[in-house]
Enzyme design. Structure first.
Site, PDB file in Angstrom:
ATOM      1  N   ASN A   8      32.877  42.012  38.757  1.00 55.21           N
ATOM      2  CA  ASN A   8      33.419  42.097  39.870  1.00 55.21           C
ATOM      3  C   ASN A   8      34.209  40.713  39.665  1.00 55.21           C
ATOM      4  OD1 ASN A   8      34.974  40.522  42.526  1.00 55.21           O
ATOM      5  ND2 ASN A   8      32.649  41.113  43.447  1.00 55.21           N
ATOM      6  N   GLY A  50      36.186  38.589  41.056  1.00 50.70           N
ATOM      7  CA  GLY A  50      36.199  37.158  41.909  1.00 50.70           C
ATOM      8  C   GLY A  50      35.084  36.397  42.002  1.00 50.70           C
ATOM      9  N   CYS A  51      34.521  36.440  41.151  1.00 46.81           N
ATOM     10  CA  CYS A  51      32.644  36.061  40.633  1.00 46.81           C
ATOM     11  C   CYS A  51      32.287  35.288  39.835  1.00 46.81           C
ATOM     12  CB  CYS A  51      31.678  37.773  40.696  1.00 46.81           C
ATOM     13  SG  CYS A  51      29.828  36.544  40.354  1.00 46.81           S
ATOM     14  N   GLY A  52      32.205  33.824  39.999  1.00 46.23           N
ATOM     15  CA  GLY A  52      31.854  33.356  38.619  1.00 46.23           C
ATOM     16  C   GLY A  52      31.375  33.305  37.290  1.00 46.23           C
ATOM     17  N   ARG A  88      32.482  36.793  35.675  1.00 55.37           N
ATOM     18  CA  ARG A  88      33.581  36.124  34.284  1.00 55.37           C
ATOM     19  C   ARG A  88      32.641  35.935  33.289  1.00 55.37           C
ATOM     20  NH1 ARG A  88      35.961  34.553  39.565  1.00 55.37           N
ATOM     21  NH2 ARG A  88      35.857  32.810  39.520  1.00 55.37           N
TER      22      ARG A  88
END
Length: 114
Positions: A8, A10-12, A15
């Site tokens: 995802n 949008g997920c730290g 990433r």
């Protein structure tokens, strides 16, 4: 080595795990954005089995209604049904290699299967 990440952007944590994978020169990486292309029930069963965790251990509680729905203590079938119906309930990132599967929280857990 081949690796697949259910990611995802949008997920730290997701990433950060992706960065670890991309930083290695020996990984043939497949990135699957699981909110756009969620894994099916059979794939989820296999991923959690290979990770050595119950599906309820892979439930995302932050930002979802998983706890209110009792998914953190529910049986496998109930959890899997919920995840298939709403992939936001799948905690991320999951990474699969020939050496196994890990729910990479923290991201460094990916090193266990590289």
């Amino acid at each position: 080595m081949k690796a697949t990440i259910w990611h995802n952007p949008g997920c730290g944590k997701s990433r950060a795990t992706l960065e670890i994978l991309q930083g290695r020169g020996d990984v043939d990486l497949e990135v699957l954005e699981y909110l756009k292309n969620p894994p099916g029930r059979d794939k989820l069963v296999q991923l959690y089995r290979d990770a050595g965790i119950a599906p309820r251990e892979g439930v995302r509680t932050y930002g979802t209604d998983a706890e209110e729905r009792g998914l953190t203590t529910a049986d496998d079938a109930t959890v899997l049904d919920a995840m298939v119906a709403d992939p936001r309930l799948i905690e991320r990132p999951l990474v699969e290699t020939d050496k196994g599967v890990r729910l990479c929280r923290p991201p460094e857990r990916v090193n266990e299967i590289l």
